[in-house]
Design an enzyme around this catalytic site. Structure first.
Site, PDB file in Angstrom:
ATOM      1  N   SER A 113       7.555   2.274  -7.239  1.00 41.20           N
ATOM      2  CA  SER A 113       6.984   1.414  -6.208  1.00 41.20           C
ATOM      3  C   SER A 113       7.433  -0.010  -6.473  1.00 41.20           C
ATOM      4  O   SER A 113       7.798  -0.362  -7.605  1.00 41.20           O
ATOM      5  CB  SER A 113       5.449   1.483  -6.259  1.00 41.20           C
ATOM      6  OG  SER A 113       4.854   0.474  -5.477  1.00 41.20           O
ATOM      7  N   TYR A 126      -2.694   1.265 -11.025  1.00 44.79           N
ATOM      8  CA  TYR A 126      -1.518   1.703 -10.268  1.00 44.79           C
ATOM      9  C   TYR A 126      -0.278   0.949 -10.722  1.00 44.79           C
ATOM     10  O   TYR A 126       0.772   1.544 -10.983  1.00 44.79           O
ATOM     11  CB  TYR A 126      -1.765   1.471  -8.772  1.00 44.79           C
ATOM     12  CG  TYR A 126      -0.659   1.963  -7.874  1.00 44.79           C
ATOM     13  CD1 TYR A 126      -0.585   3.302  -7.505  1.00 44.79           C
ATOM     14  CD2 TYR A 126       0.310   1.092  -7.386  1.00 44.79           C
ATOM     15  CE1 TYR A 126       0.434   3.757  -6.675  1.00 44.79           C
ATOM     16  CE2 TYR A 126       1.329   1.537  -6.558  1.00 44.79           C
ATOM     17  CZ  TYR A 126       1.380   2.873  -6.209  1.00 44.79           C
ATOM     18  OH  TYR A 126       2.396   3.311  -5.388  1.00 44.79           O
TER      19      TYR A 126
END
Length: 229
Positions: A113, A126
């Site tokens: 990501s 995350y």
């Protein structure tokens, strides 16, 4: 194609498998497994290889999100995020690499990501897991550099997928925003970027302050001339 998900097989998973089979002319089968049960991952890889043939391409795409300030982040959520995004990828790669090397070809693709490249408030678990996944990717790539097996990561920005839509809906509810306002808030202010039109970005730049739609990205992937117009 072997599809994996944490949900039990049902009509939706069967429909997706049928759709992919028709689109690509290949056999598709769905395999359910909770990747937090890491000890079960090697057995699943072995089962897939036994039923569908050797695994040549591995895509580690499992993921979840959790928004919380650090003092409010439950330790179990932290552990689960690392287990899902990092530890599960370690186990799938470890289970598949020997056969890939033995068969003389393999591709490992880890879905990281943009959050693996930057810090993001309220997403410490995350972000940490995606940074770690990039580290794992680099190390595996170097270990396999003299083999016909490659390992790479993809770091997408904000794309309007169901996972991101859930965050938008939650933000809109929490802050009493309209959905469009929540989209802007999530894609810009939360990351510290200022949104600006696509044409203001030069070649090689990523408009991280934008929330993109999958259809738009598909046009870019096909290098559709109308995209550049």
């Amino acid at each position: 194609i072997a599809l994996h998900g944490s949900r039990a097989a049902d009509e939706k998973t069967e429909a997706l498998a049928a759709q992919l089979a028709q689109a690509h002319g290949v056999h598709v089968r769905y395999y359910p497994l909770n990747l937090l049960e890491a000890a079960s991952i090697p057995a699943l890889a072995g089962r897939i290889a036994g039923e569908l043939g050797p695994i040549g391409i591995l895509v580690n795409n499992a993921g979840r999100q959790h928004l919380a300030a650090l003092p409010e982040l439950a330790p179990q959520v932290w552990d689960d995020m690392l287990a899902l995004h990092l530890t599960a990828a370690f186990h799938t790669i470890r289970a598949c690499v020997p056969a890939m090397v033995g068969q003389g070809w393999g591709r490992i693709i880890n879905m990281a990501s943009v959050s693996g490249l930057i810090g993001v408030p309220r997403k410490s678990a995350y972000v940490a897991s995606k940074h770690a996944l990039l580290g794992l990717t680099k190390s595996v790539a170097l270990e396999l550099a003299r083999t016909p097996v490659t390992c790479n990561a993809i770091c997408p920005g904000w794309v309007l997928t169901p996972l991101v839509q859930a965050q938008i809906d939650a933000l809109a509810s929490q802050q009493k925003l309209t959905r469009p306002s929540a989209q802007v808030a999530l894609a810009t202010a939360a990351n510290g970027f200022t949104s600006k039109p696509m044409e203001q970005y030069g070649d090689g730049q990523s408009p991280l302050g934008r929330l993109e739609w999958p259809a738009l990205l598909r046009k870019l992937d096909r290098m559709d001339p109308s995209f550049r117009d």
